[in-house]
Design an enzyme around this catalytic site. Sequence first.
Site: not given
Length: 272
Positions: A17-19, A68, A105, A130, A153, A159, A218
Site C-alpha cells: 500500500s502507498l497510503s 470494505k 472512492d 467488485g 466473468r 446481479a 497503477y
Amino acid sequence: MTQARRAAVVGTPIAHSLSPAIHNAGYAAAGLTGWSYTRIECDAAGLPGLVARLGPEWAGLSVTMPGKEVALTVATEVSPVAAAVGAANTLVHRPDGSWYADNTDVVGMVEVLTAAGVAPGATVTVLGAGGTARAAVAAAARLAAKSVTVLARRPEAVAELRPVAGALGVPMTAAPWAEAAAHLDADVVVSTLPKGAADPFAEVAAWRPGTVCFDAIYDPWPTPLAASAQAAGAPVVSGLDLLLAQAVGQFEHFTGVTAPVEAMRAALPLPR
C-alpha cells in the site's frame, strides 16, 4: 498541532500500500507533527475486533480489500453514499468513541473523471463487478450518466450490482463477458479488473478519441489497455489518480484540516 494521533490502512495483503506515504506526506506539509499513519494486516473477519481495540488516539482507518463491506457493520453511522454502495473505505473515530463510515472512492472517482472531461449524459462501461465497480456505478450516478453497462466473468457478481444501481437511480444493463470488446466505444470505460485481466482487450478495442479510459491498476503503468487508449488519443486516468483523490477525502475526515494536495501528490511514485 503536536497531539499524538494515529491512523492506518487496513486490509490484506497490505505491504504494497502507498497510503502511508501519501498521508504522512500530508501530515508533514500540514504541520501535524504528532500524527502518524501505518499499515495493519487484517482480514474481513478480524476487522470488528481490531476496531474495538483501538484507543482514543486513533483518528481513523482507511479500509481496503477485503474489509470494505464489513466496515459498515462496525460503524454507528454510515454516510448515504456508503450505504447505497454497500461498502466503506473510510472509518472515522469520533470524540465520543463511535465510528462513522464513508466511501471516499466515489467522490474521488467523480473528481478524476470530471477532470478528464467526462460530462453529464455520458455512457459508461464498467469491466468487473467488485468493490471498485460499485464505486464506479455510484460515480456514474453522480455524473448523471445516461447508461451504465457492466461486464464481468461471473454473471452473479453483476446481479449483485443491480440493487446498488437501483438505489442510486442509474440505468444499468449487463452484457456478456464475451462481448466486452463491443462495449469499449462508450464515453467512459472503467476497468476494475485485476492485473492482466483486461490486457486482451487492448488488441481489440476500437477507441474513440473522446472516450475516457480509467484503469484502476497503477503498477505497472501504463497497462496494455491504457496504452492502447493513449495511442488512440483517448484521455486516460490511472489508479494513482484515484488513490490520491480518495486519500484527500480521508485525510480531511481524519484531521479536520484542508489537505495539502500537491505535497500528497508528490509522495506518489511516477507511473512506470
